[in-house]
Design an enzyme around this catalytic site. Structure first.
Site, PDB file in Angstrom:
ATOM      1  N   HIS A  68       1.188   4.854   0.492  1.00  0.00           N
ATOM      2  CA  HIS A  68       0.700   3.712  -0.274  1.00  0.00           C
ATOM      3  C   HIS A  68       1.716   3.329  -1.342  1.00  0.00           C
ATOM      4  O   HIS A  68       1.867   4.008  -2.346  1.00  0.00           O
ATOM      5  CB  HIS A  68      -0.640   4.089  -0.920  1.00  0.00           C
ATOM      6  CG  HIS A  68      -1.336   2.967  -1.602  1.00  0.00           C
ATOM      7  ND1 HIS A  68      -1.825   3.069  -2.883  1.00  0.00           N
ATOM      8  CD2 HIS A  68      -1.634   1.708  -1.188  1.00  0.00           C
ATOM      9  CE1 HIS A  68      -2.406   1.935  -3.231  1.00  0.00           C
ATOM     10  NE2 HIS A  68      -2.300   1.094  -2.215  1.00  0.00           N
ATOM     11  N   GLU A  95       4.222   1.791   3.225  1.00  0.00           N
ATOM     12  CA  GLU A  95       3.661   0.474   2.944  1.00  0.00           C
ATOM     13  C   GLU A  95       4.549  -0.263   1.960  1.00  0.00           C
ATOM     14  O   GLU A  95       4.933   0.286   0.918  1.00  0.00           O
ATOM     15  CB  GLU A  95       2.262   0.596   2.352  1.00  0.00           C
ATOM     16  CG  GLU A  95       1.617  -0.764   2.129  1.00  0.00           C
ATOM     17  CD  GLU A  95       0.550  -0.770   1.055  1.00  0.00           C
ATOM     18  OE1 GLU A  95      -0.320  -1.662   1.104  1.00  0.00           O
ATOM     19  OE2 GLU A  95       0.594   0.090   0.154  1.00  0.00           O
ATOM     20  N   ASP A  97       4.601  -4.058  -0.049  1.00  0.00           N
ATOM     21  CA  ASP A  97       3.999  -5.349  -0.352  1.00  0.00           C
ATOM     22  C   ASP A  97       5.123  -6.341  -0.617  1.00  0.00           C
ATOM     23  O   ASP A  97       6.011  -6.072  -1.438  1.00  0.00           O
ATOM     24  CB  ASP A  97       3.114  -5.255  -1.594  1.00  0.00           C
ATOM     25  CG  ASP A  97       1.977  -4.252  -1.436  1.00  0.00           C
ATOM     26  OD1 ASP A  97       1.578  -4.007  -0.286  1.00  0.00           O
ATOM     27  OD2 ASP A  97       1.499  -3.721  -2.456  1.00  0.00           O
ATOM     28  N   HIS A 110       4.109  -4.974  -5.829  1.00  0.00           N
ATOM     29  CA  HIS A 110       2.669  -5.028  -5.576  1.00  0.00           C
ATOM     30  C   HIS A 110       2.107  -6.400  -5.874  1.00  0.00           C
ATOM     31  O   HIS A 110       1.132  -6.832  -5.274  1.00  0.00           O
ATOM     32  CB  HIS A 110       1.947  -3.977  -6.404  1.00  0.00           C
ATOM     33  CG  HIS A 110       0.459  -4.012  -6.242  1.00  0.00           C
ATOM     34  ND1 HIS A 110      -0.152  -3.877  -5.014  1.00  0.00           N
ATOM     35  CD2 HIS A 110      -0.545  -4.198  -7.137  1.00  0.00           C
ATOM     36  CE1 HIS A 110      -1.469  -3.956  -5.162  1.00  0.00           C
ATOM     37  NE2 HIS A 110      -1.729  -4.163  -6.422  1.00  0.00           N
TER      38      HIS A 110
END
Length: 468
Positions: A68, A95, A97, A110
């Site tokens: 994450h 991950e 973003d 993020h």
């Protein structure tokens, strides 16, 4: 499962990062951390069959581990430091973003506001760019990626967003910069990991002439990732951009579903559908028309009562599998305060109680039994160790813990003996399910270490010189 790509990876014999313990039935489970050198490897490729009705998409019953925002519990999130450590400690996917710069380069943050995760406020040359914008219906004040060129963003340095909660991560403030999607893909392919990519606020970026879809697909295609057999997921909380991507690519798509509210693009269009509507059997069948999976918070799979105790599980996983969808759950954290009440451990009178590690292995084991296909974790090493314990222990060790579970306690004791350990490891992709390449770890002698910070002019400094 058919064999795929092999590679070797040698962990340093002296690990500078700390060990983070997870309690299994009240006994510490050791997980190893540190900086891990990268090696050049070919891109990972593996077949991805569609799951059949009513069965888990993971053929070996173990979900993939998705880091994450990288190893965000240990390094500033969305940095190559965090991604590199995540892969070294067991993540199958990292991950990232994605947001856009003014010159339409995709970078990892993020959110597009920069003040919480960079040192932009310390740059007087950018003081005049502080502004207030309305983004997805909410006013935000700060500095925004779309007001900076990539060259300007390169002058900033990343920092920990929550230094009070993560002082070990904050020790790495200033060591890394904002990474581009190109850099992330190169790192993932060198280290043999997949990507779980979120397009952030896509309708907002489209509204200002900086759509995310085209540069995302163009970048991935340059590195040979453009098919459902490639280890890439593209995810979004909105629906419109996933529907567009469905017509543009064969990469696997994941509809994220929040714990409340509705997708912003539906709200803006006056569509009354909510996230609650999307997790019904009919809603999941509709999602399956344009996506390959759903991402949900764990409470949509196992709800919690008013005192934090788990309630009976919902039918979401079975309903999603019946519709041919994968289920990835977010976010696994080891602290008592982040676990259902029955998995918390220690003295409740201890002022540190909520931040102390609980029985994350037991919680992970329960999610495994429910058939989830992927797990997001802030600390992928903890998730990997917990899944390994859940897989190798007797069933009593992975279910909801009873009073003084002997099997769990014995399993925890066996691994706790290695509280401080280092070892050389190798990695090998042995096959795949719909969730992507499966990773097996085997002892292996190493190859020459490479400085993970030596990247296109990035600050050259070993990631392991500051203790976590």
């Amino acid at each position: 499962m058919s064999p795929a790509v092999e590679w070797g990876c040698r962990m340093p014999s002296r690990t500078r990062g700390g060990l983070l313990a997870v309690l299994a039935g009240g006994t510490a489970l050791a997980a190893l951390y540190g900086a891990h050198p990268a090696a050049d490897r070919p891109p990972v490729s593996a077949p991805a069959p569609v799951p059949g009705p009513g069965r888990s998409a993971c053929p070996d019953g173990e979900p993939i581990v998705i880091a994450h925002r990288g190893a965000s519990a240990l390094r500033p999130e969305h940095t190559l430091l965090a991604y590199d450590l995540a892969i070294g400690t067991g993540a199958d996917y990292i991950e990232c973003d994605l947001v856009s710069t003014r010159d339409h380069v995709l970078v990892a943050r993020h959110e597009n506001e920069l003040s919480q995760t960079t040192d932009v406020a310390r740059h007087p040359e950018f003081a005049a760019r502080r502004t207030t914008k309305v983004i997805n219906g909410h006013p935000r004040t700060g500095w925004f990626t779309e007001d900076f060129t990539l060259a300007e963003l390169r002058t900033l340095r990343a920092r920990e967003r929550c230094p009070g909660l993560r002082p070990g991560s904050a020790a790495y403030d200033g060591l890394d910069r904002i990474p581009t999607l190109d850099e992330i893909v190169r790192l993932a392919q060198r280290r043999g990991a997949g990507l779980h990519i979120e397009t952030k606020i896509p309708s907002y970026f489209a509204s200002i002439g900086l759509p995310l879809e085209e540069p995302l697909l163009d970048t991935l295609a340059r590195y040979g990732w453009d098919d459902a057999t490639d280890p890439v997921f593209v995810q979004s909380f909105e629906t419109g951009n996933l529907r567009r991507l469905h017509t543009m690519t064969r990469l696997r798509l994941v509809q994220f579903i929040a714990d409340a509210g509705a997708p912003y693009d539906l709200v803006a269009a006056g569509d009354p559908r909510t996230y609650d509507d999307m997790v019904t059997p009919a809603g999941l069948r509709e999602i399956a028309r344009y996506a390959d999976g759903v991402g949900v918070v764990t409470r949509r799979v196992v709800p919690r009562g008013p005192h934090g105790t788990s309630l009976p599980p919902t039918s979401l996983v079975a309903d999603a599998h019946a519709a041919g969808l994968l289920v990835h759950v977010s976010t696994i954290r080891a602290q008592n305060g982040r676990l259902p009440a029955e998995y918390r451990r220690g003295d409740r009178r201890d002022p540190r109680y909520r931040s102390l590690p609980g029985d994350a292995a037991g919680w992970l084991g329960r999610l495994c039994r429910l058939g989830v296909d992927g797990i997001f974790a802030d600390d992928p090493g903890v998730a990997r160790a917990g899944l390994d314990l859940a897989r190798t222990s007797r069933p009593a060790a992975i279910g909801p813990p009873g009073a003084g579970s002997g099997a769990t306690r014995a399993a925890g004791t066996a691994v706790a003996a290695a509280t401080v350990m280092t070892r050389d490891m190798g990695m090998r992709v042995t096959g795949t399910g719909t969730a992507g390449p499966r990773v097996a770890r085997t002892p292996r002698s190493g190859w020459a270490a490479e400085d993970p910070m030596e990247r296109d002019g990035s600050l050259r400094r070993r990631a392991d010189i500051i203790p976590a």
